[in-house]
Write a protein that holds these residues in place. Structure first.
Motif, mmCIF file in Angstrom:
data_model
loop_
_atom_site.group_PDB
_atom_site.id
_atom_site.type_symbol
_atom_site.label_atom_id
_atom_site.label_comp_id
_atom_site.label_asym_id
_atom_site.label_seq_id
_atom_site.Cartn_x
_atom_site.Cartn_y
_atom_site.Cartn_z
ATOM 1 N N TRP A 150 -37.429 10.629 38.509
ATOM 2 C CA TRP A 150 -36.054 10.575 38.910
ATOM 3 C C TRP A 150 -34.954 11.702 38.768
ATOM 4 O O TRP A 150 -33.972 11.767 39.190
ATOM 5 C CB TRP A 150 -35.195 9.350 37.990
ATOM 6 C CG TRP A 150 -35.598 9.542 36.428
ATOM 7 C CD1 TRP A 150 -36.657 9.335 35.618
ATOM 8 C CD2 TRP A 150 -34.848 10.504 35.416
ATOM 9 N NE1 TRP A 150 -36.467 9.750 34.374
ATOM 10 C CE2 TRP A 150 -35.489 10.494 34.205
ATOM 11 C CE3 TRP A 150 -33.735 11.310 35.524
ATOM 12 C CZ2 TRP A 150 -34.968 11.350 33.174
ATOM 13 C CZ3 TRP A 150 -33.190 12.286 34.594
ATOM 14 C CH2 TRP A 150 -33.873 11.973 33.265
ATOM 15 N N GLY A 151 -35.768 12.717 38.168
ATOM 16 C CA GLY A 151 -35.015 13.919 37.988
ATOM 17 C C GLY A 151 -34.369 14.497 39.056
ATOM 18 O O GLY A 151 -33.217 14.851 39.276
ATOM 19 N N ARG A 152 -35.471 14.759 40.173
ATOM 20 C CA ARG A 152 -35.183 15.629 41.184
ATOM 21 C C ARG A 152 -34.076 14.738 42.177
ATOM 22 O O ARG A 152 -32.971 15.304 42.675
ATOM 23 C CB ARG A 152 -36.407 15.850 42.010
ATOM 24 C CG ARG A 152 -36.130 17.189 42.947
ATOM 25 C CD ARG A 152 -37.519 17.630 43.476
ATOM 26 N NE ARG A 152 -38.387 18.254 42.811
ATOM 27 C CZ ARG A 152 -38.313 19.674 42.587
ATOM 28 N NH1 ARG A 152 -37.742 20.375 43.144
ATOM 29 N NH2 ARG A 152 -39.099 20.163 41.492
ATOM 30 N N PRO A 153 -34.444 13.438 42.424
ATOM 31 C CA PRO A 153 -33.478 12.794 43.189
ATOM 32 C C PRO A 153 -31.943 12.892 42.495
ATOM 33 O O PRO A 153 -31.041 12.751 43.394
ATOM 34 C CB PRO A 153 -34.063 11.198 43.356
ATOM 35 C CG PRO A 153 -35.303 11.511 42.961
ATOM 36 C CD PRO A 153 -35.442 12.730 42.166
ATOM 37 N N LEU A 154 -31.946 12.703 41.315
ATOM 38 C CA LEU A 154 -30.571 12.724 40.688
ATOM 39 C C LEU A 154 -30.010 14.018 40.395
ATOM 40 O O LEU A 154 -28.807 14.193 39.913
ATOM 41 C CB LEU A 154 -30.536 11.790 39.564
ATOM 42 C CG LEU A 154 -31.148 10.183 39.519
ATOM 43 C CD1 LEU A 154 -31.167 9.674 38.192
ATOM 44 C CD2 LEU A 154 -29.903 9.668 40.458
ATOM 45 N N PRO A 199 -32.014 18.360 36.135
ATOM 46 C CA PRO A 199 -32.965 18.839 35.781
ATOM 47 C C PRO A 199 -33.439 18.888 34.328
ATOM 48 O O PRO A 199 -32.603 18.274 33.417
ATOM 49 C CB PRO A 199 -32.889 20.520 35.856
ATOM 50 C CG PRO A 199 -31.281 20.540 36.257
ATOM 51 C CD PRO A 199 -30.927 19.162 36.518
ATOM 52 N N LEU A 200 -34.764 19.114 33.856
ATOM 53 C CA LEU A 200 -35.214 19.007 32.403
ATOM 54 C C LEU A 200 -35.370 20.192 31.921
ATOM 55 O O LEU A 200 -35.798 21.097 32.316
ATOM 56 C CB LEU A 200 -36.678 18.096 32.584
ATOM 57 C CG LEU A 200 -37.286 17.569 31.301
ATOM 58 C CD1 LEU A 200 -38.199 16.548 31.498
ATOM 59 C CD2 LEU A 200 -38.036 18.742 30.660
ATOM 60 N N ALA A 201 -34.602 20.263 30.415
ATOM 61 C CA ALA A 201 -34.708 21.709 29.850
ATOM 62 C C ALA A 201 -35.550 21.369 28.431
ATOM 63 O O ALA A 201 -35.254 20.260 27.978
ATOM 64 C CB ALA A 201 -33.390 22.070 29.524
ATOM 65 N N ILE A 261 -27.966 17.898 32.488
ATOM 66 C CA ILE A 261 -29.387 18.166 32.247
ATOM 67 C C ILE A 261 -30.254 17.465 31.105
ATOM 68 O O ILE A 261 -29.411 16.865 30.230
ATOM 69 C CB ILE A 261 -29.485 19.656 31.729
ATOM 70 C CG1 ILE A 261 -29.161 20.750 32.863
ATOM 71 C CG2 ILE A 261 -30.739 20.126 31.034
ATOM 72 C CD1 ILE A 261 -28.769 22.068 32.178
ATOM 73 N N HIS A 262 -31.471 16.949 31.368
ATOM 74 C CA HIS A 262 -31.916 16.093 30.473
ATOM 75 C C HIS A 262 -32.789 16.717 29.417
ATOM 76 O O HIS A 262 -33.755 17.715 29.631
ATOM 77 C CB HIS A 262 -33.079 15.215 31.137
ATOM 78 C CG HIS A 262 -33.785 14.379 30.196
ATOM 79 N ND1 HIS A 262 -33.308 13.133 29.773
ATOM 80 C CD2 HIS A 262 -35.168 14.237 29.954
ATOM 81 C CE1 HIS A 262 -34.159 12.527 28.929
ATOM 82 N NE2 HIS A 262 -35.392 13.339 29.018
ATOM 83 N N PRO A 263 -32.228 16.829 28.261
ATOM 84 C CA PRO A 263 -32.791 17.904 27.199
ATOM 85 C C PRO A 263 -34.214 17.214 26.427
ATOM 86 O O PRO A 263 -34.136 16.090 25.998
ATOM 87 C CB PRO A 263 -31.676 17.938 26.150
ATOM 88 C CG PRO A 263 -31.031 16.844 26.044
ATOM 89 C CD PRO A 263 -30.923 16.326 27.545
ATOM 90 N N VAL A 264 -35.149 18.192 26.024
ATOM 91 C CA VAL A 264 -36.542 17.670 25.536
ATOM 92 C C VAL A 264 -36.498 18.717 24.483
ATOM 93 O O VAL A 264 -36.379 19.739 24.823
ATOM 94 C CB VAL A 264 -37.659 17.527 26.571
ATOM 95 C CG1 VAL A 264 -38.770 17.183 25.895
ATOM 96 C CG2 VAL A 264 -37.233 16.432 27.648
ATOM 97 N N LYS A 268 -25.583 28.039 38.370
ATOM 98 C CA LYS A 268 -26.324 28.512 39.535
ATOM 99 C C LYS A 268 -27.859 27.422 39.406
ATOM 100 O O LYS A 268 -28.201 27.178 40.478
ATOM 101 C CB LYS A 268 -26.732 29.966 39.244
ATOM 102 C CG LYS A 268 -25.591 31.037 39.733
ATOM 103 C CD LYS A 268 -26.132 32.301 39.666
ATOM 104 C CE LYS A 268 -25.039 33.148 39.078
ATOM 105 N NZ LYS A 268 -25.303 34.007 38.201
ATOM 106 N N ILE A 269 -28.243 27.245 38.351
ATOM 107 C CA ILE A 269 -29.462 26.655 38.223
ATOM 108 C C ILE A 269 -29.422 25.247 38.575
ATOM 109 O O ILE A 269 -30.154 24.624 39.339
ATOM 110 C CB ILE A 269 -30.040 26.687 36.607
ATOM 111 C CG1 ILE A 269 -30.351 27.959 36.368
ATOM 112 C CG2 ILE A 269 -31.073 25.549 36.412
ATOM 113 C CD1 ILE A 269 -30.665 28.320 34.749
ATOM 114 N N THR A 270 -28.141 24.607 38.180
ATOM 115 C CA THR A 270 -28.078 23.150 38.476
ATOM 116 C C THR A 270 -27.386 22.896 39.808
ATOM 117 O O THR A 270 -27.446 21.592 40.273
ATOM 118 C CB THR A 270 -27.333 22.211 37.474
ATOM 119 O OG1 THR A 270 -25.834 22.877 37.370
ATOM 120 C CG2 THR A 270 -27.893 22.518 35.849
#
Lengths: 269, 407
Positions: B33-37, B40-42, B58-61, B178-180
């Motif tokens: 789901w990360g890429r389509p939505l 990014p995962l951090a 961003i989805h934090p881990v 820039k990243i997102t």
């Protein structure tokens, strides 16, 4: 024959190297003691030593009103209660030296400093980390490397003219340091003095954590080693009081606690 | 062996498990789901300004939380050995070694390791190790690493310290744009801060309930139930969870129910939990009626957000974290906890992994004992690497300490 009205109290201290048993009477006097190597089964050794005390005193098991066990093997021994040797040590020392405020105990695999409050209660304590430096075991390993009996270390240290320096705190590395001193042709007394200084330095550092308040009592088997006693006294800059039998003081404390917990009105038949 | 239960379980634990399972399931399947939505995962450190990342979707881990999981599941020692064989020193943090080990040997790791990060965010407010740890991660995965440098606070926070961190946060926001590929959304950030604020105040409220005698919670409860405020800070899920927990804890206090049966001794805990012996360790205390009513560790997540505009608030909040502060501050914190929670003593875990937390403890211990008159015990162990734990010496000290308190 035994006197049926008297009651006796047993303290058992199963340490990592040595097992100690002490019997006290109603007046808290030590009436018998015995020590033995703990070996594989501390419980068996303790039972055998306790039995030998009963024979010596011509008593039977029924005359023992209560037993308290302490030391690393305390949970293995069938006692009325088990207590940590820190609490027992403080109690035993208070009985012998009622002005003591600091107890330094060097046992087989522990060295500890206990701050004692009036009445023999513990106010603070620190122990060595998970490491044999500054313990009786350290001295045994070094005695092995020098091919001398551990009991001779104290006498040898006193003959030293120029003490070696042992800088490593790790027992294994210190042993190889000792071996290189041997290879360099240093004398046994000089090396032994270095070993004793090293133990004293470790314990002095531990003492700095709790603080040093007189009177200071030094207990445990290592307190019989004059080399360590002198080195420690010099490093701490204080006089050390040493019990006549420095290894049995925790067992004495256990026996005194046994006296406290024994049912007071239980008839002894 | 039938043993009498002396420990009261929390009903909220089921909801906790659901919340955490959902979070880790979403994390695990992020690749779906990360890429389509475009989310990014951090991988982030526990003291990273996560609200800013959430504002960028961003989805934090949290590798540190993962390290705690490795510890609880008793696989840290194995994973640490893997990292050590690769050249990482045994003296490094066991979270770092467990995590690096899990990357090298996912087959040994819980959940097969954490999913690949798209970026890394490290903040040195909790320790300096994270800088080198995250640099190693950046080399392994070849992904951007954003670092937030929070100056150590020898006293109170200063304007120039906040200004320095504030400037970095502005740069970080620009980098994240820039990243997102998303614009910085100040309103979104405010919403996240509001969620954090509400969750923090619930966690505070829950902790304050433990002033009650008997205390409704014991340290293992705090350590387990802190998980959502760590990994789900700034989200609705954590807010929802802490409402439920608050109600249960409040109910306990209203009913006079203690976490430990026959609470006789009240203690304060210092440092991270000993994860691989969480229950076994505290059982030696609870069996003798000793309850840990509060602690400095999980309390780190109960600190209110600083006022000011969102980025400024983040700057001072994350700079003022207790591990980034002086010995005097830490000693004062312990003294206040002992007084406020009516504690009879305290236990410090000298945690071989966590140098900033542990190195000053002995000095703090003496100062706190002097000022409060209550005894403090030092226990040497490690939060995750069970090879460092020597059971008999620890049991011995614990028993002696409790005997001192009982005397």
């Amino acid at each position: 024959m035994s006197k049926p009205v008297s009651k006796f109290y047993l303290g058992v201290d199963i340490g990592s190297l040595t097992t100690k048993v002490v019997m006290v009477d109603e007046e808290s006097r030590i009436i018998a003691r015995a020590t033995g190597r703990t070996g594989f089964s501390g419980r068996e050794v303790a039972s055998r030593l306790a039995a030998s005390l009963l024979i010596e005193l011509q008593l039977s098991e029924k005359d023992v009103a209560a037993t308290v066990a302490t030391g690393y093997g305390r949970v293995t021994f069938p006692a009325d209660r088990e207590m940590s040797e820190i609490t027992c040590q403080a109690r035993g020392i208070y009985q012998l030296f009622n002005k003591a405020e600091t107890v330094i105990d060097i046992g087989g695999q522990d060295s500890k400093v206990i701050k004692v409050l009036p009445g023999g209660k513990v106010s603070d304590f620190t122990m060595n980390d998970k490491c044999a430096a500054g313990t009786g075991r350290f001295l045994e390993v070094m005695a092995g490397a020098l091919e001398v009996d551990v009991k001779e270390l104290g006498g040898l240290a006193e003959e030293a003219s120029d003490s070696c320096s042992i800088s490593s705190i790790c027992t294994v590395f210190a042993e190889s340091e000792v071996i290189s001193h041997i290879a360099a042709g240093r004398t046994k007394p000089d090396i032994v003095a270095g070993v004793c200084n090293s133990v004293a330095a470790r314990v002095a550092a531990l003492t700095a954590r709790t603080g040093l308040a007189p009177d200071v009592v030094f207990t445990g088997g290592v307190a019989r080693n004059k080399g360590v006693v002198n080195a420690l006294a010099a490093q701490l800059g204080t006089r050390l009081l040493i019990p006549d039998e420095p290894e049995i003081t925790a067992a004495l404390g256990a026996a005194l606690f046994a006296r406290d917990i024994a049912p007071k009105n239980k008839p002894c038949v | 062996m039938a043993e009498q239960r002396r420990y009261r379980p929390l009903a909220s634990t089921r909801q906790l498990e659901k919340t955490m399972t959902r979070y880790y399931a979403l994390t695990r399947y992020h690749r779906l789901w990360g890429r389509p939505l475009r989310r990014p995962l951090a991988w982030v450190t526990s003291g990273a300004p996560v609200e800013l990342l959430l504002a960028f979707n961003i989805h934090p881990v949290y590798p540190e939380n993962y390290g705690a999981i490795c510890g609880t599941r008793k696989v840290s020692a194995k994973l640490c050995k893997v990292a050590e064989a690769a050249g990482y020193s045994q003296d490094l943090c066991s979270y770092a070694r467990s995590h690096i080990g899990s990357i090298m040997r996912p087959d040994l790791a819980p959940m097969g390791g954490l999913p690949r990060p798209d970026l890394l965010v490290a903040c040195n407010n909790i320790c300096g190790t994270v800088l080198k740890w995250y640099e190693a991660l950046a080399r392994i995965f070849n992904v951007p690493l954003l670092v937030l440098d929070t100056p150590y606070l020898p006293g109170e926070v200063t304007g120039h310290a906040v200004g320095y961190v504030h400037e970095q946060l502005k740069e970080m926001a620009a980098d994240l744009e820039k990243i997102t590929g998303r614009r910085f959304d100040a309103r979104g950030l405010e919403k996240r801060l509001l969620l954090s604020k509400e969750t923090i105040s619930l966690w505070r409220e829950i902790r304050e309930f433990c002033r009650a005698e008997p205390s409704p919670l014991n340290a293992p409860d705090l350590f387990i139930h802190m998980a959502p405020i760590v990994v789900l800070r700034g989200t609705k899920q954590s807010l929802k969870y802490y409402r439920q927990l608050r109600d249960e804890v409040k109910h306990r206090v209203d009913q006079g129910l203690g976490a430990v049966e026959n609470e006789k001794i009240r203690l304060v805990w210092d440092n991270i939990a000993i994860w691989y012996r969480l229950f076994a360790f505290f059982k030696d205390f609870s069996q003798r009626g000793a309850c840990f009513v509060t602690d400095t560790y999980s309390g780190g997540w109960a600190v209110e957000l600083s006022p000011g505009d969102p980025l400024e608030s983040l700057a001072s909040t994350y700079t003022e974290i207790f591990l980034n502060r002086s010995l005097e501050f830490r000693a004062r914190q312990m003294i206040d906890l002992i007084k406020d929670f009516n504690a009879h003593g305290f236990v410090m875990h000298s945690n071989r992994s966590c140098k900033p937390y542990s190195l000053v403890q002995e000095v703090i211990r003496r100062q706190v004992m002097r000022e409060t008159g209550v005894p403090g015990l030092m226990v040497e162990a490690d939060m995750a690497d069970s090879r460092v734990f020597a059971n008999e010496p620890v049991k011995n000290r614990v028993q002696a300490f409790i005997e001192t308190l009982e005397a």
